[in-house]
Design an enzyme around this catalytic site. Structure first.
Site, PDB file in Angstrom:
ATOM      1  CG  ASN A   9      -7.295  -4.622 -23.495  1.00 14.52           C
ATOM      2  OD1 ASN A   9      -6.086  -4.461 -23.595  1.00 14.52           O
ATOM      3  ND2 ASN A   9      -7.971  -5.508 -24.223  1.00 14.52           N
ATOM      4  CD  GLU A  97      -8.269  -7.563 -29.547  1.00 18.71           C
ATOM      5  OE1 GLU A  97      -7.336  -7.097 -28.866  1.00 18.71           O
ATOM      6  OE2 GLU A  97      -9.333  -6.942 -29.761  1.00 18.71           O
ATOM      7  CD  GLU A 167     -13.413  -8.286 -23.305  1.00 19.25           C
ATOM      8  OE1 GLU A 167     -13.483  -7.097 -23.047  1.00 19.25           O
ATOM      9  OE2 GLU A 167     -12.470  -8.790 -23.939  1.00 19.25           O
ATOM     10  N   GLY A 173     -14.771  -4.087 -30.446  1.00 21.47           N
ATOM     11  CA  GLY A 173     -14.277  -3.162 -31.463  1.00 21.47           C
ATOM     12  C   GLY A 173     -15.208  -3.002 -32.657  1.00 21.47           C
TER      13      GLY A 173
HETATM   14  P1  PGA Z   1     -13.715  -2.583 -27.236  1.00 23.79           P
HETATM   15  O1  PGA Z   1     -12.699  -3.722 -26.720  1.00 23.79           O
HETATM   16  O2  PGA Z   1     -14.178  -1.836 -26.018  1.00 23.79           O
HETATM   17  O3  PGA Z   1     -12.895  -1.715 -28.166  1.00 23.79           O
HETATM   18  O4  PGA Z   1     -14.829  -3.266 -27.936  1.00 23.79           O
HETATM   19  C1  PGA Z   1     -12.947  -4.439 -25.550  1.00 23.79           C
HETATM   20  C2  PGA Z   1     -11.805  -5.400 -25.294  1.00 23.79           C
HETATM   21  O5  PGA Z   1     -11.243  -5.929 -26.257  1.00 23.79           O
HETATM   22  O6  PGA Z   1     -11.454  -5.683 -24.134  1.00 23.79           O
END
Ligand code: PGA
Length: 249
Positions: A9, A97, A167, A173
């Site tokens: 992603n 998000e 998730e 992040g």
């Molecule tokens: P990340 O994001 O691997 O940077 O933690 C995962 C995502 O938002 O799908």
């Protein structure tokens, strides 16, 4: 046997030019991978360039969202039928998000999911709890609500076109990933939800990805868990070396 699915992603990173240069490198390194599905999800503007660069490739292209209508007065949106026309195979829905910044709700995810399916595309449906919800002991309740909302009136026959991504919002992040055991426990909870709503075969067949600070260093342990069938990767999907290492865990 559930085929592992690793999806990148890219969020709002990489221009069209950067995206097509990047996938050419990926393609070169990953061209012999057969035993897992690989998906990249660029910004919608970059999709045609990426599809073009990936002709005859084993890497599929996904989008990060898709509307519940195929056309209409919806400023700023893109529809699944338009995405399909340019070569998209998967559409990510309900990413945290989008829930946080764009007013995404389970009801909207459900409407979008129905349209994705109507267009013959596949969906990656994201669910996950915040740290506050987890600490308040509400994790299962939150996931149950999200899953119930997202899967309202989705038929058994459609499940083969759906991947669920668990998730935990606190792991996205942040560098803080759920331990493989913690993640597997939640995956099992999600599988039980599918079993209750549909049946045991559907629950055994559906693929559940983990997402949240997946890196080359933790992918092996995550994929070693019985109920983790892949990863939705943000930050580490933006660099060739880390994404290739994750795909080839
Ligand atoms: P990340 O994001 O691997 O940077 O933690 C995962 C995502 O938002 O799908």
């Amino acid at each position: 046997m559930r085929k592992p699915i690793i999806a990148g992603n890219w969020k709002m990173y990489k221009t069209a030019k950067e995206s097509s240069d990047f996938v050419k490198q990926l393609q070169e390194k990953l061209k012999n991978v057969q035993d897992r599905e690989i998906v990249v999800c660029p910004v919608s503007l970059a999709i045609p360039a990426v599809v073009d660069a990936l002709q005859f490739s084993n890497i599929q292209v996904g989008a990060q969202d898709g509307h519940w209508e195929n056309e209409g007065a919806f400023t700023g949106n893109v529809s699944p039928s338009m995405l399909k026309e340019v070569g998209v195979k998967y559409i990510v829905l309900g990413h945290s998000e989008r829930r946080q910044y764009d007013g995404e709700t389970d009801e909207r995810v459900n409407r979008k999911l129905k349209n994705v399916l109507k267009n013959g595309l596949r969906a990656i449906v994201c669910v996950g709890e915040t740290l506050q919800e987890r600490e308040a002991g509400k994790m299962e309740q939150v996931l149950e609500t999200q899953l119930t909302g997202c899967f309202t009136d989705i038929g058994l026959g459609d499940l083969t076109s759906i991947v669920i991504a668990y998730e935990p919002v606190w792991a996205i992040g942040t560098g803080k990933n759920a331990t493989p055991e913690q993640a597997n426990e939640v995956h099992l909870f999600i599988r039980k939800f599918i079993e209750k709503k549909y049946n045991v075969e559907a629950a055994q067949a559906i693929r559940i990805q983990y997402g949240g600070s997946v890196k080359p260093e933790n992918i092996k342990q995550l994929m070693g868990q019985p109920d983790i069938d892949g990863a939705l990767v943000g930050g580490a999907s933006l660099k060739t070396d880390s994404f290739c290492a994750i795909v080839q865990f």
